[in-house]
Design an enzyme around this catalytic site. Structure first.
Site, PDB file in Angstrom:
ATOM      1  N   SER A 106       0.813  -1.215   0.000  1.00 17.69           N
ATOM      2  CA  SER A 106       0.000   0.000   0.000  1.00 17.69           C
ATOM      3  C   SER A 106       0.848   1.266   0.000  1.00 17.69           C
ATOM      4  CB  SER A 106      -0.961  -0.041   1.193  1.00 17.69           C
ATOM      5  OG  SER A 106      -1.919   0.978   1.134  1.00 17.69           O
ATOM      6  N   ASP A 127      -2.375   6.254  -3.434  1.00 21.37           N
ATOM      7  CA  ASP A 127      -1.186   5.673  -2.822  1.00 21.37           C
ATOM      8  C   ASP A 127      -0.699   4.518  -3.701  1.00 21.37           C
ATOM      9  OD1 ASP A 127      -3.301   3.975  -2.283  1.00 21.37           O
ATOM     10  OD2 ASP A 127      -2.572   3.389  -0.315  1.00 21.37           O
ATOM     11  N   ASP A 186      -0.975   1.286  -3.931  1.00 25.45           N
ATOM     12  CA  ASP A 186      -1.875   0.276  -4.499  1.00 25.45           C
ATOM     13  C   ASP A 186      -3.237   0.847  -4.868  1.00 25.45           C
ATOM     14  OD1 ASP A 186      -2.886   0.590  -1.905  1.00 25.45           O
ATOM     15  OD2 ASP A 186      -3.411  -1.523  -1.714  1.00 25.45           O
ATOM     16  N   ASP A 194      -5.724   2.168  -3.219  1.00 27.15           N
ATOM     17  CA  ASP A 194      -6.961   2.011  -2.457  1.00 27.15           C
ATOM     18  C   ASP A 194      -7.274   3.268  -1.645  1.00 27.15           C
ATOM     19  OD1 ASP A 194      -5.055   1.766  -0.458  1.00 27.15           O
ATOM     20  OD2 ASP A 194      -5.850  -0.097   0.377  1.00 27.15           O
TER      21      ASP A 194
END
Length: 447
Positions: free
Chosen positions: A104, A241, A243, A245
């Site tokens: 992440s 960010d 990833d 999400d």
């Protein structure tokens, strides 16, 4: 590492904490546990595997694929995609299991593994516990035709972007937008989705090299986006960010719009469209008091949870609510996604601007962020934070003193040996003063 599974899968320093061996063993254990649960009954199981562009994702992906295939699972490799895209495609492609390799917003040396069930939701705690308990257990691997085969997915980005387009209520024609992809998983998806929605797009942070993910860019480093928005005369900036999400935003003048403000804007927009289930938003205890006051004034109920998008999602599902999120920018729109989706959130935030014909800074005024001071107190016994009578008395006194104009939250960290002291007040000086006093109490009572 203690319990392997945290609130967002298994995460750690790649090749130290999270090794190729562990990634393979976790994948084998996941396949075996889900098989025992009956998830694969009557058919050959299929898993989809995606990753963000971290260098370590390449060998970890190979290990995950090897583990799954050795356990008799067919594998479809999605390549580099956002976490919410993997969750969506798990369900859309009728897969039995989804696997995402990402840490992440963490720096490049870290990585992580998270699993999704066939509906695109993260696996329940109980299943994760069984997977962890099954690591290294004896088993009889399949041979010959029983082993899984591995294929490359084609058109995964297109399928996900097409899905995003079906969710938009209006075109983004006429909006100039800067998008910062954090040199991460949204580097292809986010610019394409915004352009297809009609926006004029300037892209930054979209040249991943495996090592520059989240480095001075994205939702954890908004300075580059703020500069680019002003330089290009854009209407807004959107930051994901690593990833994708999460989503944070920047106004035309460069002011930050955080997750609480985004939730406030979208909650009002959804209610106006008759799409806010039970006129309720789910948020964590870390959401700014200003958000809660704004929602109360608007007649919208706020349900609070512990910190972590997992807990937000659980409360949403349990209560039949469709919208929630975190101050950090995890925003969950259950009508369209099973997890936080930064690209989806950005599209809908811009759609609210387009539909209302108002700039982002005006929309963000729906709530006033109260000054918030957060101090991490290390070297104390976090286990006693919730039972110390001295600390409880100090918190009660501070809350009585602040009244309706402030808030106190003392929270032991779930992952580190420290206690977090958070204070909100009508002024930063007031919040700082109360926080520093409570830090002293924490050190004296728990040291």
């Amino acid at each position: 590492m203690g319990r392997l599974f945290g609130t967002d899968g298994v995460r750690g320093l790649a090749n130290r904490d999270l090794t190729a061996r562990l990634a393979m063993d976790l994948s084998v254990a996941a396949a075996r546990v889900l098989g025992e649960e009956g998830a694969f009954k009557g058919h050959r199981p299929l898993a989809v595997v995606g990753r963000d562009p971290r260098a370590s994702g390449e060998f970890l992906e190979a290990a995950v694929v090897a583990g799954l295939a050795s356990a008799g699972v067919e594998v479809l490799r999605l390549g580099v995609l956002p976490t919410p895209a993997v969750a969506y495609l798990t369900h859309a492609l009728d897969a039995d299991l989804g696997v995402m390799l990402s840490a992440s917003h963490n720096p490049a040396p870290d990585n992580g593994i998270k699993f999704f069930d066939r509906s695109g939701y993260k696996l329940p705690d109980g299943i994760e516990d069984r997977i962890e308990a099954s690591l290294g257990a004896e088993w009889e691997p399949p041979t010959g035709a029983g082993v899984g085969r591995v294929r490359e997915a084609h058109g995964a980005v297109e399928q996900y972007v097409a899905h995003l387009m079906t969710t938009l209520p209006v075109s983004l024609d006429g909006l100039r937008v800067v998008v910062d992809c954090a040199n991460g998983a949204s580097s292809d998806v986010a610019p394409e989705a915004l352009r297809r929605a009609g926006a004029e797009v300037i892209t930054i942070g979209a040249a991943p090299d495996g090592l520059n993910i989240n480095s001075g860019c994205g939702s954890t480093h908004l300075e580059a986006l703020q500069r680019a928005v002003r330089e290009h005369g854009a209407d807004a900036g959107i930051a994901n960010d690593g990833d994708a999400d999460r989503c944070l935003a920047v106004t035309a003048s460069g002011d930050v719009v955080d997750g609480d403000q985004i939730m406030a804007i979208l909650a009002l927009d959804l209610r106006e469209a008759g799409a806010l289930a039970a006129d309720t938003v789910v948020a964590t205890v870390m959401s700014n008091l200003g958000f809660k006051l704004a929602m109360r004034e608007a007649g919208i109920t706020v349900v609070e949870t512990a910190v972590g998008d997992r807990y937000v999602l659980e409360a949403m599902k349990d209560g039949g609510f469709g919208f929630g999120g975190e101050q950090s920018g995890h925003v969950i729109m259950l009508d369209h996604a099973t997890t936080g989706d930064g690209v989806l959130t950005g599209l809908h935030l811009l759609a609210a601007m387009a539909r209302r014909g108002r700039p982002l800074d005006e929309l963000a005024k729906v709530m006033t962020r109260l000054p918030q001071v957060l101090i991490n107190v290390r070297g104390v016994d976090r286990a006693r934070a919730k039972t110390s009578p001295e600390l409880a008395a100090a918190v009660a006194a501070a809350e009585a003193d602040l009244g309706d104009t402030g808030r106190v939250l003392i929270r032991p960290s779930g992952t580190e040996p420290m206690v977090r002291v958070m204070v909100e007040a009508e002024s930063h000086d007031r919040a700082q003063s109360v926080a520093e006093h409570l830090v002293g109490v924490v050190q004296a009572a728990l040291g």
